[in-house]
Design a protein around this motif. Structure first.
Motif, short mmCIF file in Angstrom:
data_model
loop_
_atom_site.label_atom_id
_atom_site.label_comp_id
_atom_site.label_asym_id
_atom_site.label_seq_id
_atom_site.Cartn_x
_atom_site.Cartn_y
_atom_site.Cartn_z
N ILE A 132 0.84 -1.19 0.00
CA ILE A 132 0.00 0.00 0.00
C ILE A 132 0.89 1.25 0.00
N TYR A 133 0.54 2.21 -0.82
CA TYR A 133 1.30 3.48 -0.94
C TYR A 133 2.70 3.30 -1.52
N THR A 134 2.92 2.19 -2.24
CA THR A 134 4.17 2.06 -2.99
C THR A 134 3.87 2.45 -4.43
N PRO A 135 4.89 2.46 -5.32
CA PRO A 135 4.63 2.84 -6.71
C PRO A 135 3.77 1.83 -7.49
N LEU A 136 3.50 0.66 -6.93
CA LEU A 136 2.66 -0.32 -7.62
C LEU A 136 1.32 0.35 -7.98
N PRO A 137 0.81 0.13 -9.24
CA PRO A 137 -0.43 0.81 -9.65
C PRO A 137 -1.55 0.66 -8.61
N ASP A 138 -2.28 1.76 -8.40
CA ASP A 138 -3.30 1.83 -7.36
C ASP A 138 -4.36 0.73 -7.47
N TRP A 139 -4.78 0.40 -8.71
CA TRP A 139 -5.87 -0.58 -8.82
C TRP A 139 -5.47 -1.93 -8.29
N ILE A 140 -4.20 -2.30 -8.43
CA ILE A 140 -3.76 -3.60 -7.90
C ILE A 140 -3.83 -3.56 -6.36
N GLN A 141 -3.45 -2.42 -5.78
CA GLN A 141 -3.56 -2.25 -4.33
C GLN A 141 -5.02 -2.33 -3.88
#
Lengths: 465, 192
Positions: A257-266
């Protein structure tokens, strides 16, 4: 009482004793690293420095304690539930020796700093290949035994055993794909955000298929057996099983959460994390339902205490976990000591309590004797319960405090605790409490091991082979 | 339905059930390039930085230090601008970490001079009396092992041998680690 010759318990015994041995090793390392966090002078050179020891603690308790506990109890369960003898018993005993040699070498490699750095996947590529080979052999023995069973229906525990086999294989291979540059160094095939995403898809499903489906297989067998009460709902166990193994795989990114990973995956991961409460609690409700009219056994039957406290901590764990996935709460507690507090409620509360119940149940059966001391079993219960509670509660308190200090800002927007040390040193008294909790837990575990050894010693000579 | 009577059918169904979420959340984004970024502006690792990164991995620094700054005001105030996909796009493996016993290091290269790291790595307690970080004095005594450097650079597809090949001569493990730490926060061209 005649020795039961229809079942082959030799590998069951070997893996059980190996599991207890590596558990003590892993717990001792845990105490040392806990002390190192407050007393850095306890880092003695490269081989005994915190950064190398912490993976030894986690790997010893995952691959050294939990996995052989599963080998042992599962080899017992497939024979009992299938009313047949173990397939490939000779191979199972070879597996035992190869397994122990591999764990010892793996520990050495971690001491030497050979690491892929990915959490719970630190072991370098030659060990990964070894793990996969051992796992395939294990799978063949289990499936071979299930195929020749004489009981047509596969009981719930067998479903969880089969799910463990498939799940571990998929996530372990998926996360460990790497390009070797030398015998003990490799680079992940994935880069950056993809590598992180694959890592936590693995990380969270190591929790699913090692720390969840393994104890659940044990739970569904031992609870009805030890209480003599039928399972509350077969239908609930079916729904719980399939929705659990479906939903778990979607949740890994709640570690990101709150990493650069795209928001929708989070966001998908957060949603499925909350959904996961349902299948988790299906097992909790099945446990409590089975106890209907039997609650008096909490006083009279030590096995029931372990099993019911175990499933209760599973229930708490599976409420706390989803709450941590929510962004606002993640922002506060992620990267703090709250998280080890959470993990250790699961491992010290749910996993260890349940596997201990499994061992207490099978040891008298495989050694054809009675448990050495129920008094000591009760002492074990109280020590691990108190040790675990001290550990978890102190970590939650200090985790929230540290998270709040990291967030605190002055009226002008500047940080209230701009020096990191102001947020570090208040942890120290809590970390000392944690060490105390760990020592109490370890004492309980040593009482357990002593009780088991004494049980084996008083077994008839024919059963000790 | 024979699902709970036939272990082979059961295993196949379980595998399919497990693979749905696996593919949608993990492998489809990877192969569809959803997490891809242009690496045009990323400065590749020098050989010395890469060797330093491998020492960071060997010593397990990631057990206590994260490398990802969250897009939250209190977080950027402490550590600098928040992490983006570019920052770790060529990192194999990633080193985002999961626990901050010590501070985040994503931008640490912009904070201190190299000399500070030499002193701090040798004895954190000499600089901060109550630091709980393990000291790493042996790194300064050990000559850097460069036997696999060329192979590593090739596997990771970083340019080598470049003008940095002779940077490795006579270097210690400490030199390599500090060189890596000094890079952190400067991966993308145009940043300080």
């Amino acid at each position: 009482m005649p020795v039961d010759t229809t079942y082959d318990y030799r590998a069951v015994k070997g893996f059980a004793l190996s599991s207890l041995f590596w558990a003590v090793v892993g717990l001792l390392v845990g105490i040392l690293i806990s002390l190192q966090l407050v007393y850095p002078q306890l880092n003695f050179g490269p081989w005994l420095s915190y950064g190398r020891l912490r993976p030894i603690h986690t790997n010893a308790l995952i691959y050294g304690f939990t996995v052989p506990a599963a080998f042992s109890i599962f080899f017992f369960l497939v024979q009992r539930l299938g009313r047949t003898t173990l397939a490939f018993p000779g191979t199972a005993r070879v597996l035992l020796w190869v397994f122990n040699a591999a764990i010892a070498l793996a520990a050495l490699s971690l001491f030497a700093g050979m690491s892929q750095s990915k959490e719970y996947s630190e072991l370098e590529w030659p060990f990964d290949i070894g793990v996969v080979v051992l796992w395939v052999v294990f799978a063949i023995i289990i499936i071979g035994t299930i195929v020749r069973r004489k009981e047509e229906q596969m009981y719930v525990s067998l479903w969880y055993i089969l799910a463990t086999i498939v799940g571990v294989a998929i996530v372990y291979i998926g996360n460990n794909l790497a390009v070797p540059v030398s015998l003990f160094k490799s680079y992940s095939v994935y880069a950056g955000a993809n590598d992180a995403n694959v890592q936590w898809w693995f990380g969270h499903n190591a929790v699913a298929f090692v720390f969840t489906t393994i104890p659940l297989a044990v739970f569904y067998y031992i609870l009805p057996k030890s209480t003599n009460a039928p399972l509350y709902s077969h239908r609930l166990s079916i729904i719980g099983f399939w929705s659990l193994i479906f939903a778990y795989l979607w949740t890994g990114a709640h570690h990101l959460i709150y990493t650069p990973l795209p928001d929708w995956i989070q966001t998908v991961a957060i949603a499925f994390s909350i959904f996961l409460i349902a299948p988790s609690w299906a097992s909790v409700i099945n446990g409590y339902g089975t106890m209907k009219g039997e609650w008096g056994q909490m006083r009279s039957n030590y096995l029931v205490k372990f099993i019911i406290l175990g499933i209760t901590f599973y229930g708490l764990q599976t409420l706390q976990g989803p709450s941590q996935a929510i962004r606002a709460f993640s922002a506060l507690i992620h990267y703090t000591d709250w998280v080890p507090g959470h993990v250790h409620m699961g491992t010290m509360g749910w996993v260890t309590m349940t596997l201990s119940a499994g061992f207490y149940y099978i040891f008298p059966k495989i050694y054809n004797t009675e448990l050495y001391s129920i008094k000591l079993a009760n002492l074990h219960f109280w020590l691990v319960l108190v040790g675990q509670l001290i550990y978890s509660v102190t970590m939650w308190i200090t985790g929230i405090a540290q998270g709040a200090m990291w967030q605190a800002t002055n009226a002008d927007g500047s940080l209230k605790y701009s020096n990191f040390f102001e947020t570090l040193t208040p942890n120290f008294p809590f970390w000392n409490m944690r060490t105390l909790g760990g020592i109490i837990f370890l004492s309980g575990f040593i009482v357990f091991v002593y009780n088991i050894i004494q049980t084996v010693r008083k077994a008839p000579a024919a059963a000790r082979a | 339905m024979n699902v709970d009577k036939n272990p082979v059918i059961f295993i196949i169904l379980a595998a399919i059930t497990i693979l749905v979420g696996t593919l949608i959340t993990t492998f489809i984004p990877l192969f569809a390039g959803i997490t891809a970024v242009s690496t045009e502006n990323i400065r590749p690792y020098t050989a010395l930085e890469l060797e330093g990164r491998d020492i960071y991995i060997r010593e397990g620094c990631n057990n206590c230090h994260t490398q990802t700054v969250r897009p939250l005001p209190f977080e950027t105030a402490r550590y600098g601008s928040y992490s983006e996909l570019e920052d770790s796009a060529i990192d194999r493996p990633h080193l985002w970490g999961s626990k901050r016993t010590g501070p985040d290091l994503a931008r640490v290269g912009t904070k201190y001079p190299a000399q500070w790291h030499y002193m701090h790595m040798k004895s954190p307690q000499s600089m901060y009396k109550r630091s709980n970080m393990p000291p790493y004095p042996w790194l300064g005594d050990r000559k850097l092992d460069t036997r696999y450097t060329a192979k590593k650079m090739k596997v990771l597809d970083y340019p080598f041998p470049g003008k940095d090949a002779k940077d490795l001569d006579g270097k210690t493990e400490m030199d390599a680690l500090v060189s890596y730490l000094m890079r952190l926060g400067k991966e993308v061209k145009g940043t300080p």
